[in-house]
Write a protein that holds these residues in place. Structure first.
Motif, PDB file in Angstrom:
ATOM      1  N   LYS A  94      11.640  13.399  12.891  1.00 29.72           N
ATOM      2  CA  LYS A  94      11.919  13.477  14.320  1.00 29.72           C
ATOM      3  C   LYS A  94      11.693  14.890  14.836  1.00 29.72           C
ATOM      4  O   LYS A  94      11.776  15.873  14.081  1.00 29.72           O
ATOM      5  CB  LYS A  94      13.369  13.070  14.591  1.00 29.72           C
ATOM      6  CG  LYS A  94      13.666  11.600  14.357  1.00 29.72           C
ATOM      7  CD  LYS A  94      13.170  10.765  15.521  1.00 29.72           C
ATOM      8  CE  LYS A  94      13.705   9.352  15.456  1.00 29.72           C
ATOM      9  NZ  LYS A  94      13.299   8.572  16.632  1.00 29.72           N
ATOM     10  N   GLU A  95      11.432  14.971  16.121  1.00 30.91           N
ATOM     11  CA  GLU A  95      11.255  16.279  16.752  1.00 30.91           C
ATOM     12  C   GLU A  95      12.498  17.139  16.557  1.00 30.91           C
ATOM     13  O   GLU A  95      13.626  16.691  16.766  1.00 30.91           O
ATOM     14  CB  GLU A  95      10.964  16.103  18.242  1.00 30.91           C
ATOM     15  CG  GLU A  95      10.771  17.410  18.995  1.00 30.91           C
ATOM     16  CD  GLU A  95      10.520  17.209  20.471  1.00 30.91           C
ATOM     17  OE1 GLU A  95      10.403  18.223  21.183  1.00 30.91           O
ATOM     18  OE2 GLU A  95      10.465  16.035  20.916  1.00 30.91           O
ATOM     19  N   GLY A  96      12.310  18.399  16.140  1.00 29.84           N
ATOM     20  CA  GLY A  96      13.410  19.336  15.964  1.00 29.84           C
ATOM     21  C   GLY A  96      14.031  19.332  14.586  1.00 29.84           C
ATOM     22  O   GLY A  96      14.828  20.222  14.277  1.00 29.84           O
ATOM     23  N   GLU A  97      13.678  18.352  13.731  1.00 28.16           N
ATOM     24  CA  GLU A  97      14.226  18.340  12.378  1.00 28.16           C
ATOM     25  C   GLU A  97      13.603  19.468  11.543  1.00 28.16           C
ATOM     26  O   GLU A  97      12.411  19.773  11.697  1.00 28.16           O
ATOM     27  CB  GLU A  97      13.981  16.993  11.703  1.00 28.16           C
ATOM     28  CG  GLU A  97      14.838  15.863  12.260  1.00 28.16           C
ATOM     29  CD  GLU A  97      14.645  14.563  11.504  1.00 28.16           C
ATOM     30  OE1 GLU A  97      15.535  13.709  11.570  1.00 28.16           O
ATOM     31  OE2 GLU A  97      13.582  14.407  10.852  1.00 28.16           O
ATOM     32  N   ASP A 179      14.261  33.103  12.859  1.00 31.42           N
ATOM     33  CA  ASP A 179      14.216  31.692  13.283  1.00 31.42           C
ATOM     34  C   ASP A 179      13.075  30.950  12.598  1.00 31.42           C
ATOM     35  O   ASP A 179      13.197  29.762  12.255  1.00 31.42           O
ATOM     36  CB  ASP A 179      14.062  31.596  14.796  1.00 31.42           C
ATOM     37  CG  ASP A 179      15.323  32.021  15.540  1.00 31.42           C
ATOM     38  OD1 ASP A 179      16.405  32.004  14.908  1.00 31.42           O
ATOM     39  OD2 ASP A 179      15.229  32.367  16.728  1.00 31.42           O
ATOM     40  N   VAL A 184      10.467  23.702  11.936  1.00 26.43           N
ATOM     41  CA  VAL A 184      10.924  22.427  12.497  1.00 26.43           C
ATOM     42  C   VAL A 184       9.728  21.597  12.956  1.00 26.43           C
ATOM     43  O   VAL A 184       8.637  22.118  13.222  1.00 26.43           O
ATOM     44  CB  VAL A 184      11.886  22.665  13.680  1.00 26.43           C
ATOM     45  CG1 VAL A 184      13.095  23.456  13.236  1.00 26.43           C
ATOM     46  CG2 VAL A 184      11.180  23.381  14.830  1.00 26.43           C
ATOM     47  N   TYR A 187       7.281  17.622  17.110  1.00 23.80           N
ATOM     48  CA  TYR A 187       7.369  16.333  17.811  1.00 23.80           C
ATOM     49  C   TYR A 187       7.672  15.252  16.772  1.00 23.80           C
ATOM     50  O   TYR A 187       7.702  15.540  15.562  1.00 23.80           O
ATOM     51  CB  TYR A 187       6.070  16.019  18.554  1.00 23.80           C
ATOM     52  CG  TYR A 187       4.803  16.355  17.780  1.00 23.80           C
ATOM     53  CD1 TYR A 187       4.448  15.655  16.621  1.00 23.80           C
ATOM     54  CD2 TYR A 187       3.960  17.377  18.206  1.00 23.80           C
ATOM     55  CE1 TYR A 187       3.302  15.967  15.902  1.00 23.80           C
ATOM     56  CE2 TYR A 187       2.803  17.687  17.496  1.00 23.80           C
ATOM     57  CZ  TYR A 187       2.482  16.978  16.360  1.00 23.80           C
ATOM     58  OH  TYR A 187       1.345  17.274  15.647  1.00 23.80           O
TER      59      TYR A 187
END
Length: 381
Positions: A94-97, A179, A184, A187
């Protein structure tokens, strides 16, 4: 003497009797033949033609491909310390994982160092501003021709301000690098390829994976020249039915987004781009439409006026048969505008209420007298 005459005439009498019998038999056979040759008119099934408006259905085929393909690269160097369980070929993320993490101790230290440098630069700026304020008060007691920017410490203040900005930029870069130690998913993605493992040292710019965007998919479908004239005036946004045929057909809805803007030099065809949302059905209970699937695409084209829609078997060499006012077979030459599956679309050569023959004789002849049997069929117009 009489006996001799009888013997003489007897053959002639017998011949005359035989001839008379032959004439009688021949006359009877002729009457019988005439009776047998009475023709019974053929019976054919007909229907009255009725024209109507018809929406052209354009059919093409294409392959499902991702809208976006990303060759994922690391932005910082370091040792890989972990990766997501779904970060494997064929996995869906998933997006952001967080796909994988890089050892971040050095980058934490860099952030602390940048924060210290910023604090030092800010302290120096405060000091220079204070000195400049003192110089400004003292300048009131000094002849004006001796008061310069250097006396007022303006260059020193500007230099201190620049040091603060430089320190802020270094801190921003250090935080960004920290970061970037956690990579991540940009999308919702299908992992196509992964080239790293735990403990591996990677450098910035190294390609570590290939991701396919599964938020939407595209299908590039070629449109032949004879179909292009039937495209709607504005096809952007037109709904299309996408079907993957198999043991169980998979049907999805697509939207025409655009055309590719070029004509293929080999096939002389143009191509339309069909967009399908959520092809892998992550947010619905529909069947997934996987990348690489070969699908059929159908959508509505132009609306044709005054069209007769006839089964292909009734149209032979651009000719159909009707029954005229005298109940005789009559051939009609028609203009076939388009073929759609098992039907022909005809726009010329027929008129409403013509009696179309549905059961054409094996060897039809113009002018053949026929009897009529009405035939109803829902496919005719």
């Amino acid at each position: 003497m009489r006996v001799k005459l009888l013997r003489w005439y007897l053959p002639f009498v017998l011949l005359a009797v035989a001839y008379g019998g032959y004439i009688a038999i021949s006359s009877g056979n002729a009457e019988a033949l005439k009776t047998e040759q009475v023709e019974v008119p053929l019976t054919v099934k007909v229907s009255h033609l009725r024209s109507g408006d018809h929406n052209v259905v354009i059919t093409s085929h294409g392959e499902v491909v991702p809208v976006e393909i990303t060759q994922l690269s690391a932005q910082v160097s370091g040792e890989v310390i972990s990766w997501h369980p779904s970060f494997v070929p064929g996995g869906v993320v998933k997006e952001g994982e967080i796909l994988f993490s890089i050892e971040s101790e050095n980058y934490n230290a860099a952030v602390l160092q940048a924060e210290a440098d910023l604090a030092t630069a800010q302290a120096a700026l405060i000091e220079e501003k204070a000195k400049a304020e003192v110089a400004k008060r003292q300048a009131k007691n000094v002849p004006s021709n001796q008061v310069t920017d250097l006396y007022l410490r303006k260059p020193q203040v500007l230099s201190a301000q620049a040091q603060v900005k430089s320190a802020l930029a270094s801190l921003k870069r250090a935080k960004r690098d920290l970061d970037n130690c956690r990579v991540v998913a940009p999308y919702d993605a299908l992992v196509v390829e992964r080239n790293i493992g735990v403990g591996q040292y990677i450098t910035a710019g190294t390609r570590v994976a290939v991701l396919n965007n599964i938020e939407s998919a595209e299908i590039h479908v070629p449109i032949a020249g004879f179909d292009s004239v039937f495209l709607p005036e504005d096809y952007s946004g037109v709904t299309a039915k996408v079907t993957q045929k198999g043991v169980v057909n998979i049907e999805r809805e697509g939207i025409i987004k655009r055309d590719l803007g070029v004509i293929d030099s080999a096939t002389r065809m143009t191509s339309l781009v069909i967009n399908v949302d959520d092809p892998y059905a992550l947010s619905s209970d529909m069947s997934p439409l996987k990348f690489g699937s070969y699908v059929e695409v159908n959508f509505i084209g132009k609306t044709l006026k005054h069209i007769y829609r006839l089964p292909q078997e009734l149209v032979n060499n651009r000719q159909v048969w009707i029954v005229n006012e005298d109940n005789e077979l009559e051939p009609r030459t028609v203009n076939v505008l388009r073929a759609e599956q098992e039907f022909m679309l005809i726009n010329e050569g027929l008129k409403d209420n013509d009696r179309l023959v549905w059961t054409v004789p094996e060897y039809p002849q113009k002018g053949t007298q026929v009897q009529l049997s009405t035939f109803n069929d829902e496919s005719k117009q």
